[in-house]
Design a protein around this motif. Structure first.
Motif, PDB file in Angstrom:
ATOM      1  N   LEU A 193      31.677  51.198  39.169  1.00 17.05           N
ATOM      2  CA  LEU A 193      32.920  51.707  39.190  1.00 17.05           C
ATOM      3  C   LEU A 193      33.312  50.158  39.105  1.00 17.05           C
ATOM      4  N   ALA A 194      34.380  49.269  38.403  1.00 16.28           N
ATOM      5  CA  ALA A 194      34.874  48.187  38.134  1.00 16.28           C
ATOM      6  C   ALA A 194      35.234  47.288  39.279  1.00 16.28           C
ATOM      7  N   ASP A 195      35.076  46.358  38.587  1.00 18.64           N
ATOM      8  CA  ASP A 195      35.784  45.110  39.765  1.00 18.64           C
ATOM      9  C   ASP A 195      37.523  45.343  39.762  1.00 18.64           C
ATOM     10  N   LEU A 196      38.378  45.348  40.910  1.00 22.99           N
ATOM     11  CA  LEU A 196      39.612  46.055  40.807  1.00 22.99           C
ATOM     12  C   LEU A 196      40.207  44.472  40.770  1.00 22.99           C
ATOM     13  N   SER A 197      39.662  43.890  42.009  1.00 22.91           N
ATOM     14  CA  SER A 197      40.269  42.902  42.044  1.00 22.91           C
ATOM     15  C   SER A 197      40.407  41.503  40.412  1.00 22.91           C
TER      16      SER A 197
END
Length: 275
Positions: A193-197
């Motif tokens: 999971l990538a850092d959405l922020s």
């Protein structure tokens, strides 16, 4: 009368199936669609390829005939001959589907969470699946803005500024929405999971750098993790549809076109053959 069809989940696939059923004047029995937060669909954007003949059915708000892919050392541009690149907002889809569904006396929308198989002759499960079961992940954050002056973007940037990361690749998606609006998304194809922020912050930096002389205001933002294949089998409350049913392309995460056609075919089989 017992429920004939129960649709669990009211996202794109659940609403598409319900609205496809609603276009049949008389159904074999009552239909229920359960979704605790139907308004969530309004925060999404759907893009897809279409021919001129498909325009009425897929109903895009915007179409583009030019698109490109780029990295630091190259740019590949293309002008479509047979296909166009279409876009619909989630709000546009939601309004259309709910209007059709609300007009049918045999279909009932219920704001509720379903966590056990409901009693019905046919049950369809369109709930989202937890990212922990994804084989690969498309993580993205998008920012839709409106400029004071026309943005002069002539082509969809499908995958611009492609670069590698420690778990996959990252790129910028640039989608013009009329003369003054544009959707910018930073996207990662990744194994985690990538850092959405952090992706959202990249959007702000991109907009400030590329359009420093054209003031803009943010209209909305959207973020999500989309499956690109599954590494484990989830349990379902009925027949899986949508991303849960493998209706998104593993290579890209695209699903709108496939889901709309599949749900139309399912509705036809249910009404004509009850199967």
């Amino acid at each position: 009368m017992d429920t004939w069809v129960h649709i669990v989940g009211g996202g794109l696939s659940g609403l598409s199936l319900a609205s496809a059923l609603a276009r049949h004047q008389v159904l074999p029995g009552p239909v229920v669609i359960s979704e605790p937060e139907p308004e969530r669909l309004a925060q999404k954007t759907f893009s897809f390829w279409l021919t001129d003949e498909e325009h009425a059915f897929l109903n895009p708000e915007y179409t583009q005939s030019k698109w490109q892919v780029s990295a630091e050392e190259f740019t590949i541009s293309h002008t479509g001959q047979s296909f166009r690149y279409g876009t619909r907002s989630g709000q546009h889809v939601l309004d259309e589907c709910q209007a059709v569904i609300a007009s049918h006396p045999q279909i009932n929308q219920v704001k509720e969470v379903i966590d056990a198989t409901p009693k019905a002759e046919h049950v369809f499960d369109s709930r989202p699946i937890a990212p922990s079961s994804f084989r690969l992940i498309q993580s993205f954050s998008g920012t839709e803005v409106e400029f004071q002056r026309p943005h002069q973007i002539e082509a969809v940037g499908l995958m611009n500024r492609i670069e590698s990361t420690d778990s996959g690749i990252r790129f910028v998606y640039v989608l013009p929405l009329g003369a003054k609006r544009v959707l910018i998304e930073h996207t990662e194809f990744t194994t985690k999971l990538a850092d959405l922020s952090a992706l959202q912050s990249m959007n702000r930096d991109y907009l400030s750098g590329e359009f420093s002389t054209n003031p803009f205001q943010t209209i909305r933002t959207e973020s999500a993790h989309i499956p690109m294949g599954f590494r484990s089998t989830a349990s379902h409350l009925g027949i899986p549809i949508g991303a849960r049913g493998g209706m998104t392309r593993d290579a890209t995460g695209y699903g709108y076109r496939t889901i709309r056609y599949a749900c139309e075919a399912i509705a036809h089989d249910l009404v004509t053959n009850n199967q």
